[in-house]
Design an enzyme around this catalytic site. Structure first.
Site, PDB file in Angstrom:
ATOM      1  CG  ASP A 298       6.611   0.033   7.938  1.00 24.18           C
ATOM      2  OD1 ASP A 298       6.528   0.317   6.719  1.00 24.18           O
ATOM      3  OD2 ASP A 298       7.075   0.809   8.786  1.00 24.18           O
TER       4      ASP A 298
ATOM      5  CG  ASN B  73       5.395  -4.217   1.864  1.00 20.86           C
ATOM      6  OD1 ASN B  73       5.759  -5.036   2.699  1.00 20.86           O
ATOM      7  ND2 ASN B  73       4.120  -4.028   1.552  1.00 20.86           N
ATOM      8  N   GLY B  74       8.789  -1.409   0.985  1.00 20.57           N
ATOM      9  CA  GLY B  74       9.625  -0.560   0.141  1.00 20.57           C
ATOM     10  C   GLY B  74      11.102  -0.850   0.348  1.00 20.57           C
TER      11      GLY B  74
ATOM     12  CG  HIS C 234       3.687  -2.269  -2.051  1.00 18.22           C
ATOM     13  ND1 HIS C 234       3.875  -2.025  -0.711  1.00 18.22           N
ATOM     14  CD2 HIS C 234       3.943  -1.090  -2.676  1.00 18.22           C
ATOM     15  CE1 HIS C 234       4.232  -0.756  -0.535  1.00 18.22           C
ATOM     16  NE2 HIS C 234       4.280  -0.172  -1.715  1.00 18.22           N
TER      17      HIS C 234
ATOM     18  CB  SER D 263      -2.290   4.546   7.212  1.00 21.69           C
ATOM     19  OG  SER D 263      -1.434   5.389   6.473  1.00 21.69           O
TER      20      SER D 263
ATOM     21  CD1 TRP E  49      -6.127   8.156   2.100  1.00 23.95           C
ATOM     22  CD2 TRP E  49      -6.065   7.459  -0.018  1.00 23.95           C
ATOM     23  NE1 TRP E  49      -7.110   7.211   1.938  1.00 23.95           N
ATOM     24  CE2 TRP E  49      -7.098   6.768   0.646  1.00 23.95           C
ATOM     25  CE3 TRP E  49      -5.825   7.180  -1.383  1.00 23.95           C
ATOM     26  CZ2 TRP E  49      -7.905   5.815   0.023  1.00 23.95           C
ATOM     27  CZ3 TRP E  49      -6.631   6.227  -2.009  1.00 23.95           C
ATOM     28  CH2 TRP E  49      -7.651   5.561  -1.313  1.00 23.95           C
TER      29      TRP E  49
ATOM     30  CG  LEU F 160      -8.212 -15.633  11.190  1.00 25.06           C
ATOM     31  CD1 LEU F 160      -7.775 -15.152  12.569  1.00 25.06           C
ATOM     32  CD2 LEU F 160      -6.985 -15.906  10.320  1.00 25.06           C
TER      33      LEU F 160
ATOM     34  CD  GLU G 159       1.850  -7.635  27.161  1.00 25.56           C
ATOM     35  OE1 GLU G 159       3.045  -7.324  27.032  1.00 25.56           O
ATOM     36  OE2 GLU G 159       1.186  -7.382  28.201  1.00 25.56           O
TER      37      GLU G 159
HETATM   38  C1  IPE Z   1       4.189  -1.034   4.052  1.00 25.68           C
HETATM   39  O1  IPE Z   1       5.425  -0.942   3.452  1.00 25.68           O
HETATM   40  C2  IPE Z   1       3.079  -1.185   3.054  1.00 25.68           C
HETATM   41  C3  IPE Z   1       2.082  -0.088   3.025  1.00 25.68           C
HETATM   42  C4  IPE Z   1       2.138   1.003   3.721  1.00 25.68           C
HETATM   43  C5  IPE Z   1       0.957  -0.268   2.121  1.00 25.68           C
HETATM   44  P1  IPE Z   1       6.060   0.476   3.120  1.00 25.68           P
HETATM   45  O2  IPE Z   1       5.666   0.849   1.731  1.00 25.68           O
HETATM   46  O3  IPE Z   1       5.735   1.469   4.161  1.00 25.68           O
HETATM   47  O4  IPE Z   1       7.613   0.122   3.155  1.00 25.68           O
HETATM   48  P2  IPE Z   1       8.830   1.052   3.595  1.00 25.68           P
HETATM   49  O5  IPE Z   1       8.499   1.649   4.924  1.00 25.68           O
HETATM   50  O6  IPE Z   1       8.996   2.088   2.527  1.00 25.68           O
HETATM   51  O7  IPE Z   1       9.998   0.109   3.657  1.00 25.68           O
HETATM   52 MG    MG Z   2       6.741   2.241   5.811  1.00 23.77          MG
END
Ligand code: IPE
Ligand code: MG
Length: 225
Positions: free
Chosen positions: A2, A4-5, A19, A47, A51, A113, A189
């Site tokens: 989480d 990336n945005g 991304h 997830s 979508w 792995l 954990e």
């Molecule tokens: C996670 O980064 C990548 C995917 C869900 C594919 P986000 O896109 O959720 O990034 P934020 O939460 O907007 O920073």
């Molecule tokens: Mg996110």
């Protein structure tokens, strides 16, 4: 994976740049896990809920996935990595499904792995699919409902071939599970790092593992000694 945005926004870039940077973190994490002798790494890549994002972002993510699979499979194969996937994979665009199945086939005999990509994945959806599978077996007369216990149930989940995770790493500081492996993480954990996914690299993985190694795991029992 989480953040990336937010990583992109902090730099004044479009979200897709985040991304793309995130794909590099995948490479670093896979390498670090391989080096440490980790056996299974599950990456929550897309997830069931993702979508709902704008069509442009979904398309860009699917494009990135396809490119990642095409470009990185050789490297993964060389590292003895076995690629697998969980989720409602038939919801992915045909091109992604093809690239995915090709990568899975090409790495099927690797013994290092195992990287499991969670794609169009939701924990609740997985549990529903397991229930449907169990009902099907009961109706066909192959399963006595009285025999259903956690072990039997686990055998109907997408993850039936993998052990439950020991460690769950959540990036970008969010304190929620977001529908990830709900059944499987009962005793995992949890390590939460404020790092945004594109800033997550080998060192961050080592830190998470070091944190994990200091935990006392009791699984509901008492510590020995
Ligand atoms: C996670 O980064 C990548 C995917 C869900 C594919 P986000 O896109 O959720 O990034 P934020 O939460 O907007 O920073
Ligand atoms: Mg996110």
């Amino acid at each position: 994976m989480d953040g990336n945005g937010r990583w992109a926004r902090e730099r004044g870039h479009p979200r897709i740049r985040g991304h793309r940077a995130g794909a590099e973190s995948v490479r670093a994490t896979v390498e670090a896990c391989g080096d440490l002798g980790v056996e299974f790494l599950t990456l929550y890549a897309f997830s069931s809920e993702n979508w709902k994002r704008p069509e442009g972002e979904v398309q860009a993510l699917m494009g990135l996935l396809e490119r990642f699979l095409k470009e990185k499979t050789t490297e993964m194969a060389e590292r003895n990595v076995r690629l697998q996937a969980i989720g409602r994979l038939t919801q992915l665009p045909q091109r992604c499904q093809k690239a995915l199945h090709r990568a899975i086939e090409r790495t099927a005999d690797n013994t290092g792995l195992t990287v499991v990509l969670a794609l169009s994945y939701g924990g609740r959806e997985e549990i529903i699919d397991a229930v449907k599978s169990l009902v099907h077996h009961v109706q066909a007369g192959h399963l006595d409902p009285a025999m259903i216990d956690p072990d039997v149930f686990s055998k109907h989940l997408y993850t039936r071939y993998y052990p439950d995770p020991d460690l769950l790493i959540r990036t970008s500081g969010e304190l929620r599970l977001s529908n990830f492996l709900l059944w499987q993480i009962s005793y995992a954990e949890i390590h939460v790092t404020p790092k945004l996914w594109p800033d997550f690299g080998k060192q961050e993985l080592y830190d998470a593992v070091a944190d994990f190694s200091r935990r006392q795991r009791r699984f509901g029992g008492l510590t020995e000694g």
